[in-house]
Structures are given as C-alpha cells and as structure tokens.
Design a protein around this motif. Structure first.
Motif, PDB file in Angstrom:
ATOM      1  N   TYR A  67      70.050  52.197  75.011  1.00  0.00           N
ATOM      2  CA  TYR A  67      70.072  53.517  75.637  1.00  0.00           C
ATOM      3  C   TYR A  67      71.162  53.522  76.699  1.00  0.00           C
ATOM      4  O   TYR A  67      71.346  52.538  77.418  1.00  0.00           O
ATOM      5  CB  TYR A  67      68.731  53.843  76.295  1.00  0.00           C
ATOM      6  N   LYS A  68      71.834  54.653  76.798  1.00  0.00           N
ATOM      7  CA  LYS A  68      72.858  54.809  77.830  1.00  0.00           C
ATOM      8  C   LYS A  68      72.507  56.010  78.692  1.00  0.00           C
ATOM      9  O   LYS A  68      72.214  57.092  78.179  1.00  0.00           O
ATOM     10  CB  LYS A  68      74.244  55.024  77.195  1.00  0.00           C
ATOM     11  N   LEU A  69      72.546  55.777  80.002  1.00  0.00           N
ATOM     12  CA  LEU A  69      72.328  56.867  80.952  1.00  0.00           C
ATOM     13  C   LEU A  69      73.411  56.820  82.017  1.00  0.00           C
ATOM     14  O   LEU A  69      73.897  55.745  82.375  1.00  0.00           O
ATOM     15  CB  LEU A  69      70.965  56.725  81.651  1.00  0.00           C
ATOM     16  N   ASN A  70      73.778  57.994  82.491  1.00  0.00           N
ATOM     17  CA  ASN A  70      74.659  58.078  83.653  1.00  0.00           C
ATOM     18  C   ASN A  70      73.825  58.588  84.813  1.00  0.00           C
ATOM     19  O   ASN A  70      73.250  59.678  84.747  1.00  0.00           O
ATOM     20  CB  ASN A  70      75.845  59.011  83.385  1.00  0.00           C
ATOM     21  N   ALA A  71      73.750  57.781  85.863  1.00  0.00           N
ATOM     22  CA  ALA A  71      72.871  58.120  86.985  1.00  0.00           C
ATOM     23  C   ALA A  71      73.286  59.391  87.712  1.00  0.00           C
ATOM     24  O   ALA A  71      72.507  59.954  88.481  1.00  0.00           O
ATOM     25  CB  ALA A  71      72.816  56.954  87.971  1.00  0.00           C
ATOM     26  N   THR A  72      74.489  59.860  87.446  1.00  0.00           N
ATOM     27  CA  THR A  72      74.947  61.093  88.081  1.00  0.00           C
ATOM     28  C   THR A  72      74.100  62.279  87.656  1.00  0.00           C
ATOM     29  O   THR A  72      73.804  63.173  88.456  1.00  0.00           O
ATOM     30  CB  THR A  72      76.426  61.360  87.728  1.00  0.00           C
ATOM     31  N   SER A  75      67.568  61.573  85.191  1.00  0.00           N
ATOM     32  CA  SER A  75      66.400  61.821  86.048  1.00  0.00           C
ATOM     33  C   SER A  75      65.327  60.781  85.770  1.00  0.00           C
ATOM     34  O   SER A  75      65.426  59.978  84.830  1.00  0.00           O
ATOM     35  CB  SER A  75      65.834  63.214  85.768  1.00  0.00           C
ATOM     36  N   VAL A  76      64.255  60.814  86.580  1.00  0.00           N
ATOM     37  CA  VAL A  76      63.114  59.930  86.350  1.00  0.00           C
ATOM     38  C   VAL A  76      62.499  60.215  84.981  1.00  0.00           C
ATOM     39  O   VAL A  76      62.040  59.300  84.295  1.00  0.00           O
ATOM     40  CB  VAL A  76      62.063  60.110  87.472  1.00  0.00           C
ATOM     41  N   GLN A  77      62.540  61.471  84.547  1.00  0.00           N
ATOM     42  CA  GLN A  77      61.978  61.826  83.244  1.00  0.00           C
ATOM     43  C   GLN A  77      62.735  61.127  82.120  1.00  0.00           C
ATOM     44  O   GLN A  77      62.135  60.696  81.131  1.00  0.00           O
ATOM     45  CB  GLN A  77      62.012  63.345  83.043  1.00  0.00           C
ATOM     46  N   ASP A  78      64.050  61.006  82.265  1.00  0.00           N
ATOM     47  CA  ASP A  78      64.836  60.284  81.257  1.00  0.00           C
ATOM     48  C   ASP A  78      64.358  58.840  81.142  1.00  0.00           C
ATOM     49  O   ASP A  78      64.257  58.285  80.041  1.00  0.00           O
ATOM     50  CB  ASP A  78      66.321  60.301  81.623  1.00  0.00           C
ATOM     51  N   ILE A  79      64.054  58.236  82.278  1.00  0.00           N
ATOM     52  CA  ILE A  79      63.561  56.858  82.280  1.00  0.00           C
ATOM     53  C   ILE A  79      62.175  56.800  81.640  1.00  0.00           C
ATOM     54  O   ILE A  79      61.875  55.897  80.847  1.00  0.00           O
ATOM     55  CB  ILE A  79      63.527  56.296  83.716  1.00  0.00           C
ATOM     56  N   LYS A  80      61.322  57.778  81.963  1.00  0.00           N
ATOM     57  CA  LYS A  80      59.978  57.818  81.368  1.00  0.00           C
ATOM     58  C   LYS A  80      60.048  57.947  79.850  1.00  0.00           C
ATOM     59  O   LYS A  80      59.245  57.344  79.123  1.00  0.00           O
ATOM     60  CB  LYS A  80      59.183  58.982  81.958  1.00  0.00           C
ATOM     61  N   ASN A  81      61.009  58.727  79.371  1.00  0.00           N
ATOM     62  CA  ASN A  81      61.173  58.890  77.913  1.00  0.00           C
ATOM     63  C   ASN A  81      61.542  57.567  77.252  1.00  0.00           C
ATOM     64  O   ASN A  81      61.087  57.248  76.151  1.00  0.00           O
ATOM     65  CB  ASN A  81      62.249  59.931  77.619  1.00  0.00           C
ATOM     66  N   ILE A  82      62.374  56.795  77.939  1.00  0.00           N
ATOM     67  CA  ILE A  82      62.765  55.482  77.406  1.00  0.00           C
ATOM     68  C   ILE A  82      61.568  54.531  77.434  1.00  0.00           C
ATOM     69  O   ILE A  82      61.292  53.822  76.458  1.00  0.00           O
ATOM     70  CB  ILE A  82      63.942  54.906  78.226  1.00  0.00           C
ATOM     71  N   LYS A 108      63.543  55.787  94.687  1.00  0.00           N
ATOM     72  CA  LYS A 108      62.399  56.026  93.795  1.00  0.00           C
ATOM     73  C   LYS A 108      62.798  55.860  92.338  1.00  0.00           C
ATOM     74  O   LYS A 108      62.059  55.266  91.543  1.00  0.00           O
ATOM     75  CB  LYS A 108      61.843  57.433  94.039  1.00  0.00           C
ATOM     76  N   GLN A 109      63.963  56.392  91.985  1.00  0.00           N
ATOM     77  CA  GLN A 109      64.423  56.272  90.606  1.00  0.00           C
ATOM     78  C   GLN A 109      64.699  54.814  90.240  1.00  0.00           C
ATOM     79  O   GLN A 109      64.366  54.369  89.140  1.00  0.00           O
ATOM     80  CB  GLN A 109      65.685  57.117  90.413  1.00  0.00           C
ATOM     81  N   GLN A 110      65.297  54.083  91.145  1.00  0.00           N
ATOM     82  CA  GLN A 110      65.557  52.670  90.879  1.00  0.00           C
ATOM     83  C   GLN A 110      64.253  51.879  90.770  1.00  0.00           C
ATOM     84  O   GLN A 110      64.103  51.012  89.894  1.00  0.00           O
ATOM     85  CB  GLN A 110      66.445  52.078  91.970  1.00  0.00           C
ATOM     86  N   GLN A 111      63.292  52.200  91.640  1.00  0.00           N
ATOM     87  CA  GLN A 111      62.013  51.487  91.627  1.00  0.00           C
ATOM     88  C   GLN A 111      61.234  51.714  90.336  1.00  0.00           C
ATOM     89  O   GLN A 111      60.451  50.856  89.925  1.00  0.00           O
ATOM     90  CB  GLN A 111      61.157  51.910  92.822  1.00  0.00           C
ATOM     91  N   SER A 112      61.451  52.862  89.688  1.00  0.00           N
ATOM     92  CA  SER A 112      60.708  53.174  88.463  1.00  0.00           C
ATOM     93  C   SER A 112      61.022  52.189  87.338  1.00  0.00           C
ATOM     94  O   SER A 112      60.263  52.076  86.378  1.00  0.00           O
ATOM     95  CB  SER A 112      61.010  54.615  88.019  1.00  0.00           C
TER      96      SER A 112
END
Length: 423
Positions: A67-72, A75-82, A108-112
């Motif tokens: 999976y590829k994400l750009n943190a710019t 969102s947290v939801q993108d991480i939850k989907n993964i 918070k996003q990093q901690q998730s």
C-alpha cells in the motif's frame, strides 16, 4: 505519455544513481534488501534523491501486499482501511506500507500504526525530507532503522541524465539525441542535487530541440531549458538549520569566504531575521571578550539591515560578517555562564554569605546581615579579600581568560589586585 522522470525510474538497485554509502556493495541497506528480511525503515533526505525509487524496489522484492500513502492527504481512515485487511487472504504474508512525507502525519495518526508495527503485521517504510528526530514520533523512530539519502553529486545527476537520453530515444521520440557534456553538467548543476528536477529540465531540452536535425542538446539549449535557479531553501526545514549552523561555524573558524558564501545563501532565501539573530549571538559567543566592541558594531549593522530591508540589507550584513570572521576569537563568556548554570541545575548553589545579604532595613544587624561586609572602595586598589560565593562552591572558577590581548590584561589585573600591587 509518461514524464521522462517516471520512465527513467529504476526497477533494480544497479540502476539507482548515487547513495553508495547505503546502497554500495556490502553496505547496510543493500544487504537488507538482498536478504529480503525487511525491517521498518525511515528514508530521510532531500527531494529527488531516490527515496521513493528504493522503496518501490523493496516492495517488488517481497511477497507482502503493498500500500502507498502520502501523508499530505491521507487520513486515519485510510490507515483503518489498510488495517482491516490484515487478517484476510489478501494480506496473508503481511502488509508493506510505504508512507511518503510522514512528517505531515500528526502524533495521533502516527500512533495508530504502532501496534501493527510492533507485532510485525505491518512493515512500515516511510520517507521524509525533514529531520526525523524533529518531526517523527519517538516510538516510531525507536522501532525503525533510519537511512539518510544524501543530495546527489553533479556526476550522479549526469549519469542519470544519460540514462534518460537513452530511454527517451527508445521510448519517447525514436530519434537519436546528441548532446554536449557541458550541457548535461549545466543541467545537473542547476538541478541542485535533485535528479527528478534534472530529468524534467532534460525533457524540456529535448522538446525544445525536437525539430532540429540532428537533435542536439548544447549549452544554449540547456540554459534555455533551465530558466529557474538551482537554489532551494526551506526556511522551516532541516536545510535552514544546517545553513545557519555552517554559517556560524565558518565565522568561528575565521574563514571569511565561506562565511560570505553562507550569508549569500541566507540572503537569497530572504531570511533576514535569522541572519540578524545569529550575528548577534556570534558576536558574544565566538568573538566575545577578545573584541568586546564587536557586539556594538554588529548591533549597528543589524539595525541598519532591518531598517534598509533587502536587497540593500546585504551590505551592512556583509560588513558585519567580514568583521566577525576577521576578529580574534574567545568563547570564555559562554563557557563561564554555562558552567554557572550547570551548577545551579545540579543544585550546587548554597546560601548567600551572611555578610553580603541585604542590610538596608531596621533590625538587619540583629540578624547579622551585612555586619562584616568590607566596602572595597575603602581599600587600596578598590579591592579587599572577602568571600562572595556560597561556602560549598567558594573556590569555584567559572571564568577562564582566553589567550588574547584584552583577556590577558584581565588576568594581570586580577593578579595585581590580589598581590596588592598598583593596578
């Protein structure tokens, strides 16, 4: 049609230019990639130095779901989907997450991600153009291996441009492209260590000369195709602090030419405030008591620069930098105060000697305040021996004179009054 920079993007390590310190034979990152045992990693360095390219090569070498994400914009939801796919057949071998520009994720996003990084379900490869120790959550840093990607040298960029010409001939225009070495070196120099930028300028040069027979990228074409300066500066990024640090160290080292060079970088960035603050610091930290008037002169130069504004501010700033670079140096002032502050931090302060305590109130003498104080002006040389420091540090020496004309005079003065000589 894909941009040339995408067509040229390496598919294997042998095609990556530069970064020999981590990708050369028997170097750590290369050995890790070839072992196919991929840990969590943080790639740190300027744009266009191969961070994304190497991450893609790593992804292709594993069986993990990528999976590829750009943190710019993620969102947290993108991480939850993964995360929701972790226990499915799609991710039976785990997930490799490439997170670009991780510095844009909040805490918070990093901690998730932490739980899944720790148990190995997600292997994180993140990239950042900013110093990870300033921008990335400590818990992620402690679970990752950090690799620094360095700005590419001109020779590395030229190598990448030549590969770009070969692929452009085969996959874009189906024509032979002639070039002058001088032209490629010019494009490489103007790219400021960013291969992607160099390839974009090369592509412009190819299309600029597409109707020439034969196609030839000469120095005039290169200059026409690289209209913007190769100088990049981020006032809020790592480069800002590196430049300021090197600016001060060059002045401290009495290298006037290097000092002026780094001043020019800061001026080009329009960073007037940082220049003025740093010059005032240098005048006291590095020149100090070797030339006490330096702080007065630098203050005047700084005031003039602020009132003038850029570009005229460059003149008093240059005057100040040249003065400081050519001044004698002493760090005795900063050493003295830092030693004293350290003692206070450690609790080595003690009580003020009773004969020095305030005695300007009724009843102070009954408490013994100031009764044994000796007034120095009543003694020869305006000096009398008495204790000023607290008992537990009464023999402490904070100030050590440096070896320069003025401070040697200080040393002689202290010696003379203690020996009761005429000062």
């Amino acid at each position: 049609m894909k941009p040339l920079a995408d067509i040229v993007r390496p598919k294997k390590l042998e095609e990556v230019v530069g970064q020999k310190h981590i990708l050369g034979k028997e170097r750590l990152l290369r050995n890790i990639i070839e072992s196919k045992h991929i840990p969590n990693m943080i790639f740190y360095g300027p744009p266009g130095t191969g961070k994304t390219t190497v991450a893609n090569i790593i992804a292709d070498s594993t069986n993990k779901r990528l999976y590829k994400l750009n943190a710019t914009n993620a969102s947290v939801q993108d991480i939850k989907n993964i995360i929701s796919e972790l226990d499915t057949f799609l991710a039976k071998d785990g997930i490799l997450l490439y997170l670009d520009e991780i510095q844009n994720f909040n805490k918070k996003q990093q901690q998730s991600l932490l739980k899944f990084i720790e148990n190995g379900q997600i292997t994180l490869i993140s990239s950042t153009t900013e110093n990870p120790y300033f921008t990335i959550f400590n818990a992620i840093i402690s679970r990752s291996t950090i690799f620094e990607f360095k700005k590419l040298e001109i020779e590395d960029i030229v190598e990448g441009l030549k590969r770009g010409i070969d692929l452009a001939e085969k996959e874009i225009i189906n024509k032979t492209i002639n070039y002058e070495e001088e032209a490629l070196k010019y494009i490489a120099t103007m790219s400021n260590g960013d291969l992607r930028r160099g390839l974009n300028d090369l592509e412009s040069a190819i299309y600029y000369s597409i109707n020439k027979i034969p196609i030839c990228i000469d120095i005039d074409t290169a200059k026409e195709s690289t209209q913007t300066s190769g100088f990049n500066y981020d006032k809020f990024g790592d480069n800002h602090y590196d430049t300021l640090s090197t600016f001060q160290k060059s002045i401290r080292g009495s290298d006037v030419d290097a000092s002026i060079h780094y001043l020019a970088r800061l001026i080009k960035a329009g960073d007037l405030t940082s220049i003025c603050r740093r010059l005032l610091v240098i005048a006291s930290e590095d020149i100090g008591l070797a030339y006490p008037n330096a702080i007065t002169i630098i203050h005047s130069c700084v005031e003039a620069a602020i009132k003038l504004g850029l570009p005229e501010a460059r003149i008093p700033l240059a005057q100040g930098v040249i003065l400081l670079s050519n001044s004698p140096k002493s760090n005795s002032a900063i050493n003295a105060i830092d030693k004293a502050l350290k003692d206070i931090d450690l609790g080595n302060i003690g009580d003020i000697p009773i004969h020095l305590k305030d005695s300007h109130y009724k009843g102070s003498s009954k408490l013994g305040r100031g009764t044994e104080y000796k007034y120095p002006h009543s003694y020869p040389n305006h000096y009398v021996k008495q204790q000023y420091l607290p008992d537990n540090i009464k023999d402490k020496k904070y100030y050590e004179p440096a070896n320069n004309k003025l401070e040697l005079k200080f040393k002689e003065f202290q010696k003379s009054i203690r020996e009761n000589k005429k000062s």
